[in-house]
Write a protein that holds these residues in place. Structure first.
Motif, PDB file in Angstrom:
ATOM      1  N   ALA A 139       0.832  -1.209   0.000  1.00 31.37           N
ATOM      2  CA  ALA A 139       0.000   0.000   0.000  1.00 31.37           C
ATOM      3  C   ALA A 139       0.864   1.255   0.000  1.00 31.37           C
ATOM      4  CB  ALA A 139      -0.924  -0.012   1.214  1.00 31.37           C
ATOM      5  N   LEU A 140       1.984   1.218   0.712  1.00 31.63           N
ATOM      6  CA  LEU A 140       2.882   2.376   0.769  1.00 31.63           C
ATOM      7  C   LEU A 140       3.484   2.677  -0.598  1.00 31.63           C
ATOM      8  CD1 LEU A 140       4.268   4.464   2.622  1.00 31.63           C
ATOM      9  CD2 LEU A 140       6.096   2.789   2.983  1.00 31.63           C
ATOM     10  N   VAL A 141       3.945   1.634  -1.280  1.00 31.21           N
ATOM     11  CA  VAL A 141       4.527   1.822  -2.612  1.00 31.21           C
ATOM     12  C   VAL A 141       3.464   2.314  -3.587  1.00 31.21           C
ATOM     13  CG1 VAL A 141       5.550   0.621  -4.575  1.00 31.21           C
ATOM     14  CG2 VAL A 141       6.386   0.163  -2.274  1.00 31.21           C
ATOM     15  N   ALA A 142       2.274   1.711  -3.536  1.00 27.23           N
ATOM     16  CA  ALA A 142       1.190   2.142  -4.425  1.00 27.23           C
ATOM     17  C   ALA A 142       0.823   3.595  -4.158  1.00 27.23           C
ATOM     18  CB  ALA A 142      -0.033   1.241  -4.245  1.00 27.23           C
ATOM     19  N   GLY A 143       0.822   3.983  -2.876  1.00 23.59           N
ATOM     20  CA  GLY A 143       0.517   5.364  -2.520  1.00 23.59           C
ATOM     21  C   GLY A 143       1.538   6.341  -3.068  1.00 23.59           C
TER      22      GLY A 143
END
Length: 317
Positions: A12-16
């Motif tokens: 989720a962090l990378v996608a964000g």
């Protein structure tokens, strides 16, 4: 923390970060217009939609005429959509926006802001419905081989696997490159100095021989062109239709306010914050509540720092 939970958080962090870079680019376009012209442009999301369609049709044209396809052609088409929408922005400013902004706005009630709101809302409705007539309501996207492939990054000896969508990764890299180029243009070039002077003190800029009306026109065109590129990049991973601008104009304004009204760098970080909150919220909330999470965080940040991340506090006398 279990390996699965860690993987979900990192994913989720990378996608964000990847989505946030594109959001940051679209917010920068709006911040450029407001920062230089002090114009509230509610049609910005619809110009972004036109950028999506421009990228789509330029990509289709290049593929048909030159027999080229694949990711390189798609991203070249998206970058070409920027200059096309720059020219559209120049024309819109010359024909309409200039009538309610700049020195003419001083003679209007509310310094022209009321007229600007009505005018840009009217432009938004015309663009939306014109696009609906011209292109139809069918969902389309700029599909490339990168859209359905991902880089695999093993962590912790293979216990945690990150999957990074290649289209989002390339789009984020292009977004950062465009923002860096725009920052250099604004900070180092003669044009950038003219834009900053026109924003800081239009009267003094006029006395120094700067054509403030011309600077405003260029700023409006640049803002539209930059947001159009962001829209094209977004279209490589998400489908769109003529009313997609409504979904993102609120994101743009939230990012600009978070970063600090008029701050181009702040707008990028505001968009990045929105992307991170949107993707991280999926860990605990259903997808339908992503926008709710965005505005809860937005209100919390504005409550403690009303001027935004990089905004300045102005004292009233």
């Amino acid at each position: 923390m279990s390996a699965q939970l860690l993987e979900n958080v990192l994913q989720a962090l990378v996608a964000g970060l990847l989505v946030g870079a594109i959001y940051g680019l679209m917010c920068v376009g709006l911040a450029l217009i407001f920062g230089v012209m002090r114009v509230i442009n509610f049609a910005q999301g619809d110009f972004m939609m036109l950028g999506m369609y421009a990228g789509f049709f330029v990509f289709a044209g290049l593929s048909a005429a030159l027999g080229l396809g694949g990711g390189v052609t798609a991203y070249a088409a998206i970058l070409l959509a920027g200059p096309l929408l720059f020219l559209v922005g120049i024309a819109i400013h010359a024909l309409l926006i200039s009538r309610v902004s700049g020195t003419r706005s001083a003679k209007l009630e509310g310094e022209g802001h009321y007229a600007q709101l009505i005018l840009t809302l009217g432009i938004a409705l015309i663009v939306q419905n014109g696009a609906l007539i011209a292109f139809g309501s069918q969902l389309i996207s700029i599909r490339t081989p990168l859209s359905s492939t991902a880089w695999t990054v093993p962590l912790l000896g293979g216990e945690v696997m990150l999957f990074i969508n290649q289209a989002r990764g390339v789009a984020a890299a292009i977004s950062v490159a465009v923002i860096v180029a725009l920052t250099v243009l604004i900070g180092r070039s003669r044009l950038g100095k003219a834009l900053r002077a026109s924003a800081d003190n239009p009267d003094a800029a006029t006395y120094m021989g700067i054509d403030v009306a011309h600077s405003h026109r260029l700023a409006f065109g640049l803002g539209i062109g930059v947001t159009a590129i962001a829209g094209g990049l977004l279209a490589t991973t998400l489908p769109f239709q003529p009313f997609v601008g409504l979904d993102y104009v609120i994101v743009m304004y939230a990012g600009v306010v978070l970063g600090g009204m008029g701050s181009i760098g702040g707008a990028f970080w505001g968009g990045m914050t929105i992307g991170l909150v949107q993707q991280l919220s999926t860990l605990v909330l259903p997808t339908q509540l992503q926008n709710t999470a965005i505005f809860v965080v937005f209100l919390a940040i504005v409550f403690f720092r009303p001027q935004g991340f990089f905004g300045r506090v102005s004292e009233r006398t």
